[in-house]
Design a protein around this motif. Structure first.
Motif, short mmCIF file in Angstrom:
data_model
loop_
_atom_site.label_atom_id
_atom_site.label_comp_id
_atom_site.label_asym_id
_atom_site.label_seq_id
_atom_site.Cartn_x
_atom_site.Cartn_y
_atom_site.Cartn_z
N ALA A 1 -1.99 -11.91 -8.50
CA ALA A 1 -2.09 -10.78 -7.58
C ALA A 1 -1.77 -9.49 -8.32
O ALA A 1 -0.85 -9.44 -9.13
N ILE A 2 -2.54 -8.47 -8.06
CA ILE A 2 -2.30 -7.13 -8.60
C ILE A 2 -1.73 -6.28 -7.48
O ILE A 2 -2.33 -6.15 -6.42
N PHE A 3 -0.54 -5.74 -7.71
CA PHE A 3 0.20 -5.04 -6.66
C PHE A 3 0.49 -3.62 -7.13
O PHE A 3 1.08 -3.41 -8.18
N GLU A 4 0.06 -2.65 -6.32
CA GLU A 4 0.24 -1.25 -6.68
C GLU A 4 0.65 -0.45 -5.44
O GLU A 4 -0.16 -0.25 -4.54
N PRO A 5 1.94 -0.01 -5.38
CA PRO A 5 2.42 0.74 -4.20
C PRO A 5 2.40 2.25 -4.44
O PRO A 5 2.53 2.72 -5.57
N PHE A 6 2.26 2.99 -3.36
CA PHE A 6 2.29 4.45 -3.40
C PHE A 6 3.11 4.96 -2.21
O PHE A 6 3.15 4.33 -1.15
N PHE A 7 3.72 6.12 -2.41
CA PHE A 7 4.44 6.79 -1.33
C PHE A 7 3.58 7.98 -0.89
O PHE A 7 3.17 8.79 -1.72
N LEU A 8 3.28 8.08 0.40
CA LEU A 8 2.36 9.08 0.90
C LEU A 8 3.09 10.35 1.32
O LEU A 8 4.14 10.30 1.98
N GLY A 9 2.51 11.48 0.94
CA GLY A 9 3.03 12.77 1.37
C GLY A 9 2.52 13.13 2.75
O GLY A 9 1.80 12.38 3.40
N ARG A 10 2.87 14.32 3.20
CA ARG A 10 2.46 14.77 4.55
C ARG A 10 0.95 14.95 4.65
O ARG A 10 0.38 14.90 5.74
N PRO B 1 -1.19 9.96 -1.95
CA PRO B 1 -0.06 9.48 -2.75
C PRO B 1 0.64 10.63 -3.45
O PRO B 1 0.01 11.53 -4.02
N SER B 2 1.97 10.61 -3.40
CA SER B 2 2.76 11.69 -3.99
C SER B 2 3.13 11.35 -5.43
O SER B 2 3.88 10.40 -5.68
N PRO B 3 2.65 12.11 -6.41
CA PRO B 3 3.02 11.84 -7.81
C PRO B 3 4.47 12.18 -8.12
O PRO B 3 5.04 11.68 -9.08
N LYS B 4 5.10 13.01 -7.29
CA LYS B 4 6.50 13.39 -7.54
C LYS B 4 7.45 12.26 -7.15
O LYS B 4 8.52 12.11 -7.73
N ILE B 5 7.08 11.48 -6.14
CA ILE B 5 7.95 10.41 -5.67
C ILE B 5 7.68 9.11 -6.42
O ILE B 5 8.59 8.41 -6.85
N THR B 6 6.44 8.77 -6.57
CA THR B 6 6.07 7.49 -7.17
C THR B 6 6.10 7.60 -8.68
O THR B 6 5.23 8.23 -9.28
N ASN B 7 7.07 6.97 -9.29
CA ASN B 7 7.16 6.97 -10.75
C ASN B 7 6.35 5.84 -11.37
O ASN B 7 6.07 5.88 -12.56
N TRP B 8 6.04 4.82 -10.57
CA TRP B 8 5.33 3.65 -11.09
C TRP B 8 3.91 3.64 -10.55
O TRP B 8 3.68 3.72 -9.37
N SER B 9 2.96 3.50 -11.43
CA SER B 9 1.57 3.39 -10.99
C SER B 9 0.81 2.33 -11.77
O SER B 9 -0.37 2.17 -11.58
#
Length: 626
Positions: free
Chosen positions: A345-354, A358-366
C-alpha cells in the motif's frame, strides 16, 4: 522528365514526384512562363506541378513552383548532388518558392531535380461499422413476451424467457430445459433463489452486461445472493464478477476504535487495472483534537481498498508521552490465511488549509511509504506489522484561525493498493462463444442434438437447424417470419422453411454471424475472386435480412479490394444494395486517368453495363471526364 511514386494509407493518398529539368533550359527560360510536369493521379484526382524558373512576374528573383488543381498538402524540395534535399536552397518546407542561386549552374549531368510531396486527404471513407450489439439485441428480445417459449415461477412471480438463451449460457439449465424435462410445457418452479436475484441473473444471461441492482436491497446482499445463484447454475463469469464486487465492498462486523462524533470520513475509490486507490477525507472536531492526551487516537471509519480493510489513525499528541508531533498511520485490518501473502500500500497524507488545498507549511512529509506484509521492517517509523505512516506528520501548534472551518480541521489521505494477490480476473464476454456452441450442437446429426433446435431451413438442398429466439433477436425479417402472421404455420409444421436466392455457404456464414456477432472465418485470402464473390453474396443476404452491421462489414471488406478487375462487379453490388460510400469509392477509382481504360477493357465490362443500366450513365460520365 517526371517520375511519381504513389502510396495509400488509411484515408490518405500520397505521391512523391521527381521532376528532373535540364539545367541549361532552366536558366534560359523567360520570366512568367512555366515548365509543367506530367499529370499525376493522387487520391482519385488529377494534379500537375508547374515550375517557373524566373518566377511568375518580370524581374522576379525567385524560382516558383505550384501545384495546380484541387486542395492538397504540397511540400517541394530541391535536391543537391548527393540526392538529398538542400537546406541552402529550400528555405521552408511549406513554401512554394525557392531562392535562385549559383548552385543551379553547377548541376549534375546537366540536370537539376525537384522532389515534390503531394498528400491528398480523402474525405470519402467507408461507412463506420457499429460495435457489436449481440447482448443489446437479446436484451430487447427478453422484454418481448410475445416471442417467449418457457416460463419460470419464483416466489410467486412468473418470468418469461426463451429456452435457447438459458440453455446456451448454463449447463444446468441445458439439462433442465432440454433433458428429460424437455417435453413439459408447464412453468418451471425454482427454489432457493429470490425473484430479484433471478431477474438480475436472467438479464445477465441475455446481455452479458453487469446488472444494476434497482430493487432497493443493499449492494452487498445483492452481490452475495447473485454469487450463490451463479454458482448453482454454473455461470462462471458472473460468479467471478460478483466475487470481485464483494471484494471491494467488504465491511467487517463489529466496531473498531472509532472517533465517535469527533470524526467524519468521506471516501472516493477508483480502480485502474491492478491498482485500487481511495481519497479519504477525514474531518476532525478541532476542540476534541486539542484535548486528547498522548497515545490516544482519533480513527476514521473502516475503508475498503483493493479488497483489503484499512483504517486511518490520527494521534494529535503522538503515540508516546512528551511527543511534540501529530502522528498519522494507516492500519491494515485484514488478516490473510497465507503467511506469505504480500499486500503493498502507498500511503500519502495531507493537511488541508482553508482553501481546500494541501498546506505545504503544515505537512512536512510528502514522500511515499510502502507496506509489505511479507517483510515488515521499522523503516519509515513503522511501529508494528499493522501500521504504516508518519509519526512526525507535523509539529503540534495552535491551528485556530488559519485552518479551522466550522470548528473542524480536515486531513486528505491517498491510499493506493497494488493488487498482487487480488481477486481472480474476470474473463471477457463469452456470450457469442456460448451461442456459437449452441449453434454447433444444434447442427449435429444426432437426434438428441436436433431436439435442441426449434426451427430448420432448407437452402438449395441443404438443411440448417437453428433457434427462433436468436434469429428473431438479430433480424426483424426473421422475427416477422417466425413470430409474425406465419408463426402458427412455422410452429406447427415440422417441415423446414425453404429459403431462395441464397447459397448454402452464404447462409451458413450469415447464420454464424447472427449467433456470434463475429466476422465469419474464411480460409481464402481477401482479394481472391471466390472470397470477393462471397463478400458480395453475404452483403446481399445481409441487406435482405436487415443485418445492418454485417452489411457494413462486407462493404468495408469490398472497399479494400477495389481494383481494375473487381471495380465493376463491386460497383454493381453497391448500387444494387444501397451502399453509397462504396459506390462513390468505385466511381472515384474509375475516374483516375490510367484506370478507366483498363477497366473498360476487362472481360465482362460491356455485359455488366448492359445488364445494369443504372450505372451506365455514371460510368459514361466518368469515361468522358478521364
Amino acid at each position: 522528365m517526371t517520375m511519381a511514386q504513389t502510396t495509400r494509407m488509411a484515408n490518405v493518398d500520397s505521391a512523391l514526384v521527381h521532376l528532373r529539368v535540364n539545367c541549361k533550359q532552366l536558366l534560359e527560360f523567360p520570366a512568367g512562363e512555366a515548365l509543367s510536369c506530367d499529370v499525376v493521379s493522387v487520391g482519385g484526382q488529377l494534379w500537375r506541378i508547374d515550375l517557373s524558373p524566373r518566377g511568375i512576374r518580370p524581374n522576379h528573383r525567385h524560382v516558383s513552383i505550384f501545384l495546380r488543381h484541387l486542395t492538397a498538402i504540397f511540400e517541394p524540395f530541391f535536391l543537391g548532388k548527393d540526392g538529398r534535399p538542400s537546406p541552402k536552397i529550400t528555405k521552408c518546407s511549406h513554401a512554394n518558392e525557392y531562392d535562385a542561386c549559383s548552385s543551379i549552374r553547377s548541376c549534375a549531368d546537366g540536370n537539376v531535380t525537384f522532389v515534390c510531396a503531394i498528400v491528398v486527404v480523402n474525405q470519402l471513407h467507408p461507412a463506420p461499422v457499429p460495435p457489436p450489439n449481440l447482448g443489446g439485441q437479446l436484451g430487447r428480445l427478453l422484454e418481448d413476451d410475445g416471442t417467449t417459449d418457457v416460463s419460470f415461477v419464483i416466489g410467486g412471480e412468473t418470468f418469461h424467457a426463451h429456452r435457447a438463451i438459458p440453455m446456451a449460457r448454463s449447463p444446468v439449465f441445458r439439462v433442465q430445459l432440454f433433458g428429460s424435462m424437455f417435453p413439459t410445457l408447464a412453468p418451471m418452479v425454482l427454489h432457493d433463489i429470490s425473484p430479484a436475484t433471478f431477474r438480475v441473473m436472467l438479464r445477465w444471461m441475455y446481455t452479458d452486461a453487469w446488472p444494476a441492482g434497482d430493487d432497493g436491497s443493499s449492494p452487498v446482499d445483492m452481490f452475495r445472493d447473485l454469487l450463490a445463484a451463479s454458482d448453482r447454475y454454473a455461470l462462471h463469469r458472473l460468479k467471478l464478477m460478483c466475487a470481485r464486487k464483494l471484494c471491494h465492498n467488504v465491511v467487517p462486523t463489529g466496531r473498531w476504535r472509532g472517533g465517535g462524533s469527533a470524526t467524519t470520513t468521506t471516501t472516493h475509490t477508483t480502480t485502474v487495472e491492478d491498482l485500487d486507490s481511495a481519497l479519504v477525507h477525514l474531518r476532525v472536531d478541532y476542540k476534541h483534537f486539542m484535548r486528547l492526551p498522548p497515545g490516544v487516537a482519533l480513527c476514521s471509519d473502516v475503508v475498503s481498498v483493493g479488497g483489503q480493510q484499512w483504517m486511518l489513525e490520527l494521534y494529535p499528541r503522538g503515540k508516546r508521552a512528551h511527543h511534540t508531533y501529530t502522528s498519522i498511520f494507516l492500519r491494515h485490518l485484514t488478516r490473510s490465511s497465507s503467511p506469505r501473502s504480500t499486500v503493498k500500500a502507498i500511503f500519502e497524507p495531507f493537511f488541508l488549509g482553508r482553501d481546500g488545498r494541501p498546506s505545504p507549511k503544515i505537512t512536512n512529509w510528502s514522500h511515499v511509504n510502502e507496506y509489505d506484509e511479507s517483510s515488515v521492517t521499522r523503516r519509515n517509523y513503522v511501529f508494528c506489522a499493522d501500521e504504516n505512516g508518519y509519526p512526525h506528520f507535523f509539529k503540534r501548534h495552535p491551528l485556530a484561525g488559519t485552518y479551522v472551518i466550522d470548528g473542524n480541521i480536515t486531513f486528505l489521505c491517498s491510499v493506493v493498493v497494488v493488487n498482487e494477490l487480488g481477486p481472480d480476473p474476470v474473463p471477457t464476454s463469452n456470450l457469442g462463444e456460448h451461442l456459437g456452441r449452441l449453434l454447433e450442437d444444434g447442427s449435429s446429426t444426432g437426434d438428441g442434438m436436433m431436439m435442441w433446435t426449434d426451427v430448420s431451413f432448407f437452402v438449395n438442398g441443404e438443411t440448417f437447424r437453428a433457434h427462433r429466439a436468436v434469429l428473431a433477436a438479430r433480424s426483424p425479417v426473421f422475427k416477422a417470419l417466425l413470430f409474425g402472421s406465419m408463426m402458427e404455420a412455422t410452429m406447427t409444421s415440422s417441415a423446414p422453411i425453404a429459403l431462395h436466392e441464397i447459397m448454402p455457404a452464404t447462409f451458413d456464414a450469415m447464420l454464424r454471424f447472427m449467433y456470434t456477432d463475429a466476422w465469419p472465418e474464411d480460409d481464402e485470402p481477401v482479394g481472391d475472386s471466390s472470397s470477393i464473390e462471397m463478400f458480395q453474396d453475404l452483403l446481399a443476404a445481409a441487406d435482405r435480412y436487415a443485418l445492418d452491421r454485417l452489411k457494413l462489414m462486407c462493404a468495408r471488406k469490398l472497399w479494400d479490394v477495389v481494383s481494375v478487375h473487381t471495380v465493376v462487379s463491386i460497383l454493381v453490388c453497391a448500387e444494387t444494395y444501397d451502399c453509397p460510400e462504396l459506390s462513390k469509392k468505385c466511381l472515384d477509382f474509375c475516374a483516375r486517368n490510367e484506370n478507366f481504360k483498363q477497366v473498360a477493357s476487362v472481360d465482362g465490362y460491356a455485359l455488366s453495363v448492359l445488364k445494369f443500366p443504372s450505372i451506365t450513365g455514371e460510368l459514361i460520365e466518368v469515361g468522358a471526364s478521364s
